[in-house]
Design a protein around this motif. Structure first.
Motif, PDB file in Angstrom:
ATOM      1  N   ASN A 214      64.391  42.416   4.645  1.00  0.00           N
ATOM      2  CA  ASN A 214      64.361  43.647   5.449  1.00  0.00           C
ATOM      3  C   ASN A 214      65.500  43.727   6.466  1.00  0.00           C
ATOM      4  O   ASN A 214      65.537  44.655   7.273  1.00  0.00           O
ATOM      5  CB  ASN A 214      63.016  43.777   6.170  1.00  0.00           C
ATOM      6  N   TYR A 215      66.402  42.746   6.461  1.00  0.00           N
ATOM      7  CA  TYR A 215      67.612  42.729   7.287  1.00  0.00           C
ATOM      8  C   TYR A 215      67.307  42.632   8.786  1.00  0.00           C
ATOM      9  O   TYR A 215      68.125  43.025   9.617  1.00  0.00           O
ATOM     10  CB  TYR A 215      68.477  43.966   7.002  1.00  0.00           C
ATOM     11  N   THR A 216      66.150  42.103   9.150  1.00  0.00           N
ATOM     12  CA  THR A 216      65.829  41.903  10.558  1.00  0.00           C
ATOM     13  C   THR A 216      66.485  40.618  11.059  1.00  0.00           C
ATOM     14  O   THR A 216      66.620  39.631  10.325  1.00  0.00           O
ATOM     15  CB  THR A 216      64.311  41.812  10.784  1.00  0.00           C
ATOM     16  N   LEU A 217      66.895  40.616  12.329  1.00  0.00           N
ATOM     17  CA  LEU A 217      67.505  39.438  12.944  1.00  0.00           C
ATOM     18  C   LEU A 217      66.440  38.377  13.184  1.00  0.00           C
ATOM     19  O   LEU A 217      65.399  38.645  13.777  1.00  0.00           O
ATOM     20  CB  LEU A 217      68.171  39.821  14.263  1.00  0.00           C
ATOM     21  N   LEU A 218      66.710  37.154  12.729  1.00  0.00           N
ATOM     22  CA  LEU A 218      65.771  36.051  12.906  1.00  0.00           C
ATOM     23  C   LEU A 218      66.131  35.198  14.116  1.00  0.00           C
ATOM     24  O   LEU A 218      65.275  34.884  14.936  1.00  0.00           O
ATOM     25  CB  LEU A 218      65.733  35.189  11.637  1.00  0.00           C
ATOM     26  N   TYR A 219      67.394  34.812  14.257  1.00  0.00           N
ATOM     27  CA  TYR A 219      67.823  34.017  15.402  1.00  0.00           C
ATOM     28  C   TYR A 219      69.341  33.970  15.447  1.00  0.00           C
ATOM     29  O   TYR A 219      70.023  34.364  14.499  1.00  0.00           O
ATOM     30  CB  TYR A 219      67.257  32.585  15.347  1.00  0.00           C
ATOM     31  N   SER A 220      69.868  33.486  16.568  1.00  0.00           N
ATOM     32  CA  SER A 220      71.308  33.366  16.782  1.00  0.00           C
ATOM     33  C   SER A 220      71.674  31.921  17.066  1.00  0.00           C
ATOM     34  O   SER A 220      70.852  31.136  17.556  1.00  0.00           O
ATOM     35  CB  SER A 220      71.766  34.257  17.943  1.00  0.00           C
ATOM     36  N   ILE A 221      72.927  31.577  16.773  1.00  0.00           N
ATOM     37  CA  ILE A 221      73.438  30.232  17.048  1.00  0.00           C
ATOM     38  C   ILE A 221      74.725  30.388  17.859  1.00  0.00           C
ATOM     39  O   ILE A 221      75.815  30.539  17.304  1.00  0.00           O
ATOM     40  CB  ILE A 221      73.711  29.450  15.754  1.00  0.00           C
ATOM     41  N   PRO A 222      74.624  30.370  19.192  1.00  0.00           N
ATOM     42  CA  PRO A 222      75.817  30.575  20.031  1.00  0.00           C
ATOM     43  C   PRO A 222      76.480  29.255  20.402  1.00  0.00           C
ATOM     44  O   PRO A 222      76.229  28.702  21.467  1.00  0.00           O
ATOM     45  CB  PRO A 222      75.233  31.258  21.262  1.00  0.00           C
ATOM     46  N   ASP A 223      77.322  28.738  19.560  1.00  0.00           N
ATOM     47  CA  ASP A 223      77.992  27.469  19.847  1.00  0.00           C
ATOM     48  C   ASP A 223      79.444  27.567  19.408  1.00  0.00           C
ATOM     49  O   ASP A 223      79.737  27.620  18.219  1.00  0.00           O
ATOM     50  CB  ASP A 223      77.288  26.319  19.124  1.00  0.00           C
ATOM     51  N   LYS A 224      80.349  27.562  20.376  1.00  0.00           N
ATOM     52  CA  LYS A 224      81.769  27.713  20.069  1.00  0.00           C
ATOM     53  C   LYS A 224      82.396  26.445  19.500  1.00  0.00           C
ATOM     54  O   LYS A 224      83.539  26.462  19.065  1.00  0.00           O
ATOM     55  CB  LYS A 224      82.524  28.154  21.324  1.00  0.00           C
ATOM     56  N   ASN A 225      81.662  25.323  19.533  1.00  0.00           N
ATOM     57  CA  ASN A 225      82.208  24.074  19.008  1.00  0.00           C
ATOM     58  C   ASN A 225      81.931  23.886  17.523  1.00  0.00           C
ATOM     59  O   ASN A 225      82.352  22.889  16.937  1.00  0.00           O
ATOM     60  CB  ASN A 225      81.628  22.892  19.789  1.00  0.00           C
ATOM     61  N   ILE A 226      81.222  24.822  16.913  1.00  0.00           N
ATOM     62  CA  ILE A 226      80.931  24.713  15.487  1.00  0.00           C
ATOM     63  C   ILE A 226      82.197  25.008  14.688  1.00  0.00           C
ATOM     64  O   ILE A 226      82.826  26.042  14.866  1.00  0.00           O
ATOM     65  CB  ILE A 226      79.812  25.688  15.071  1.00  0.00           C
ATOM     66  N   GLN A 227      82.544  24.097  13.803  1.00  0.00           N
ATOM     67  CA  GLN A 227      83.697  24.289  12.932  1.00  0.00           C
ATOM     68  C   GLN A 227      83.325  25.025  11.652  1.00  0.00           C
ATOM     69  O   GLN A 227      84.099  25.798  11.111  1.00  0.00           O
ATOM     70  CB  GLN A 227      84.305  22.930  12.566  1.00  0.00           C
ATOM     71  N   GLU A 228      82.105  24.779  11.172  1.00  0.00           N
ATOM     72  CA  GLU A 228      81.686  25.357   9.888  1.00  0.00           C
ATOM     73  C   GLU A 228      80.175  25.291   9.775  1.00  0.00           C
ATOM     74  O   GLU A 228      79.529  24.367  10.295  1.00  0.00           O
ATOM     75  CB  GLU A 228      82.331  24.567   8.749  1.00  0.00           C
ATOM     76  N   ILE A 229      79.596  26.290   9.127  1.00  0.00           N
ATOM     77  CA  ILE A 229      78.182  26.267   8.758  1.00  0.00           C
ATOM     78  C   ILE A 229      78.113  26.387   7.249  1.00  0.00           C
ATOM     79  O   ILE A 229      78.737  27.260   6.663  1.00  0.00           O
ATOM     80  CB  ILE A 229      77.392  27.413   9.427  1.00  0.00           C
ATOM     81  N   LYS A 230      77.318  25.508   6.633  1.00  0.00           N
ATOM     82  CA  LYS A 230      77.178  25.531   5.185  1.00  0.00           C
ATOM     83  C   LYS A 230      75.707  25.670   4.813  1.00  0.00           C
ATOM     84  O   LYS A 230      74.862  24.915   5.293  1.00  0.00           O
ATOM     85  CB  LYS A 230      77.763  24.264   4.560  1.00  0.00           C
ATOM     86  N   ILE A 231      75.439  26.661   3.974  1.00  0.00           N
ATOM     87  CA  ILE A 231      74.095  26.856   3.447  1.00  0.00           C
ATOM     88  C   ILE A 231      74.149  26.443   1.997  1.00  0.00           C
ATOM     89  O   ILE A 231      74.577  27.203   1.140  1.00  0.00           O
ATOM     90  CB  ILE A 231      73.647  28.318   3.582  1.00  0.00           C
ATOM     91  N   CYS A 232      73.735  25.220   1.701  1.00  0.00           N
ATOM     92  CA  CYS A 232      73.901  24.689   0.354  1.00  0.00           C
ATOM     93  C   CYS A 232      72.606  24.153  -0.226  1.00  0.00           C
ATOM     94  O   CYS A 232      72.620  23.575  -1.301  1.00  0.00           O
ATOM     95  CB  CYS A 232      74.938  23.570   0.362  1.00  0.00           C
ATOM     96  N   SER A 233      71.489  24.308   0.485  1.00  0.00           N
ATOM     97  CA  SER A 233      70.236  23.733   0.018  1.00  0.00           C
ATOM     98  C   SER A 233      69.076  24.611   0.416  1.00  0.00           C
ATOM     99  O   SER A 233      69.138  25.325   1.424  1.00  0.00           O
ATOM    100  CB  SER A 233      70.031  22.332   0.620  1.00  0.00           C
ATOM    101  N   PRO A 234      67.985  24.573  -0.342  1.00  0.00           N
ATOM    102  CA  PRO A 234      66.798  25.325   0.042  1.00  0.00           C
ATOM    103  C   PRO A 234      66.231  24.833   1.369  1.00  0.00           C
ATOM    104  O   PRO A 234      66.024  23.643   1.567  1.00  0.00           O
ATOM    105  CB  PRO A 234      65.814  25.037  -1.105  1.00  0.00           C
TER     106      PRO A 234
END
Length: 456
Positions: A214-234
């Motif tokens: 339904n495209y609703t916002l679930l949460y935010s991740i405000p961290d400027k030190n993150i180099q990469e986020i990977k979604i590769c697993s259930p």
């Protein structure tokens, strides 16, 4: 898949990430989404029956239909290059509708019931569509576009129900993520496996996770030190932070609510670049330049090493969730590995046409047992014409070739006079490939903007 930002060497994973650019892209999008669903590994007898069934399913495939994305009039298109013939870079099929996206940014929908073009999906004269995503949760097609009026620098997403498109009403959709500023280097990533959408706003350096239903916002991740986020697993995602000299900080989060499940540092060899870091369920794969592959079990911190001579850094991965295996792509070749670092499968006849993995040109079935790819034709095939390749169908667990569509086996087929291409021409320089499992049809696109339908 087919989620990722597009780096120099594409790395297909479970979803697709599209990045905002400073100027229009000319090389198209690598389509990394393929519907990798769960399966139960059956007994050897059942696998033998499945192999036999698959061979029968792909027997006697022939060229059945041809669609053209090019509109010679193109009066509704404002941008000159949208009116030019260009290669197909992405094909998606849903509910008897075939969507074909050309490199120019024009996207056309075709009906398999009438074999006619239904409509173009470009909603305005200056819209350049960058990528497509079929959202099976609500039977809709999401288009990701850039606009000339915005200097092609900001991504715009739109959702349109397939039923509206079938009726020739592509304007009946609605915009998505309007609150997000998806300018370069921002991106949007669709994760079909977990039913989530990840966005990154470069203006405030905030990652956001939305529900794909339904495209609703679930949460935010405000961290400027993150180099990469990977979604590769259930169920989980991996946060990679800026490395230090001796280690890289990592976090594993629940993708449902963003809860931190584990935080740890992985030790690195000093002064050596990291080739890749991949998270597959409880396994972390880390490879540094000229070093062994490390497979870390994050539950107990045990490390398995694979010699760098046995495992050379691939250009791409695809993870098969329920099989607990992963595919690697390198120099035209595909290989299957397990998480003990053992080579499981080498394919007997599956030499990819393109040197680096491009998931526009491969499809993995939902049972994760068959791979369909655009491959090089047999070098000893004297009847092969020009630069025509072949469409190869192989069993992932055994590496056996189950079927092949090639010009030499179809040289007696007489194509309809309404076709612009012969069989050999249709197999020449295929730029996109998709398999419709419901209809048992393979769709291919070529550099001329033509889409061909292959079935038995």
């Amino acid at each position: 898949m087919e989620g990722r930002r597009i780096p120099i060497s594409p790395r297909p994973c479970s979803g697709r990430r599209i990045v905002a650019r400073k100027r229009p892209r000319v090389d198209g999008l690598v389509n990394t989404v393929r519907k990798l669903q769960r399966r139960e590994i059956s007994s050897a007898r059942d696998r033998a029956f499945s192999t036999s069934s698959a061979q029968e399913r792909f027997r006697n495939f022939r060229l059945q239909e041809e669609f053209d994305t090019h509109d010679p009039k193109g009066q509704f298109l404002q941008l000159p290059y949208l009116r030019k013939r260009s290669k197909i870079i992405e094909i998606v099929a849903a509910r008897d509708v075939v969507f074909a996206l050309a490199q120019s940014g024009i996207c056309a929908a075709f009906s398999r019931e009438t074999n006619q073009r239904i409509c173009f999906l470009n909603g305005s004269p200056d819209e350049v569509i960058r990528s497509l995503f079929y959202n099976k949760n609500n039977e809709s097609l999401i288009t990701v576009s850039v606009y000339a009026s915005e200097s092609f620098s900001s991504l715009r997403c739109r959702s349109t129900r397939i039923e509206y498109i079938r009726r020739g009403k592509p304007d009946a959709g609605f915009p998505l993520f309007e609150s997000e500023t998806l300018k370069w280097p921002g991106f949007v990533e669709f994760d079909d496996v977990n039913g989530k959408v990840l966005t990154y706003s470069a203006d405030d350096s905030i990652y956001k996770v939305f529900d794909l239903k339904n495209y609703t916002l679930l949460y935010s991740i405000p961290d400027k030190n993150i180099q990469e986020i990977k979604i590769c697993s259930p169920g989980i995602m991996l946060l990679i932070f800026a490395r230090t000299t001796s280690h890289v900080p990592l976090k594993i989060l629940s993708i449902e609510d963003g809860t931190v499940l584990k935080s740890f540092n992985h030790l690195l060899h000093r002064n050596k670049k990291v080739d890749f870091i991949e998270q597959f369920n409880e396994k972390l794969l880390v490879k540094q330049e000229n070093e062994n592959l490390q497979i870390l079990d994050v539950r107990n911190s045990q490390i398995t090493e694979v010699s760098r001579t046995d495992f050379i850094t691939p250009s791409a991965f695809i993870f098969l969730y329920e099989l607990q295996l992963f595919l690697t792509f390198r120099n035209h070749s595909v290989a299957v590995w397990n998480f003990r670092g053992e080579l499981v499968t080498s394919f007997e006849d599956h030499l990819l046409w393109h040197p680096d993995c491009n998931t526009n040109n491969i499809y993995i079935t939902s049972d994760q047992d068959i791979i369909i790819s655009y491959c090089k034709a047999d070098t000893d095939d004297s009847s092969a014409e020009g630069t025509a390749g072949s469409i190869n169908i192989s069993n992932i667990l055994t590496g056996k070739c189950l079927g092949k569509i090639q010009a030499s086996s179809l040289d007696k087929q007489t194509c309809s006079s309404r076709f612009k291409n012969t069989v050999s021409e249709a197999l020449d320089d295929i730029t996109a490939l998709y398999y419709d499992e419901d209809r048992n049809e393979i769709y291919t696109g070529n550099r001329h903007g033509l889409v061909h339908v292959w079935s038995n």
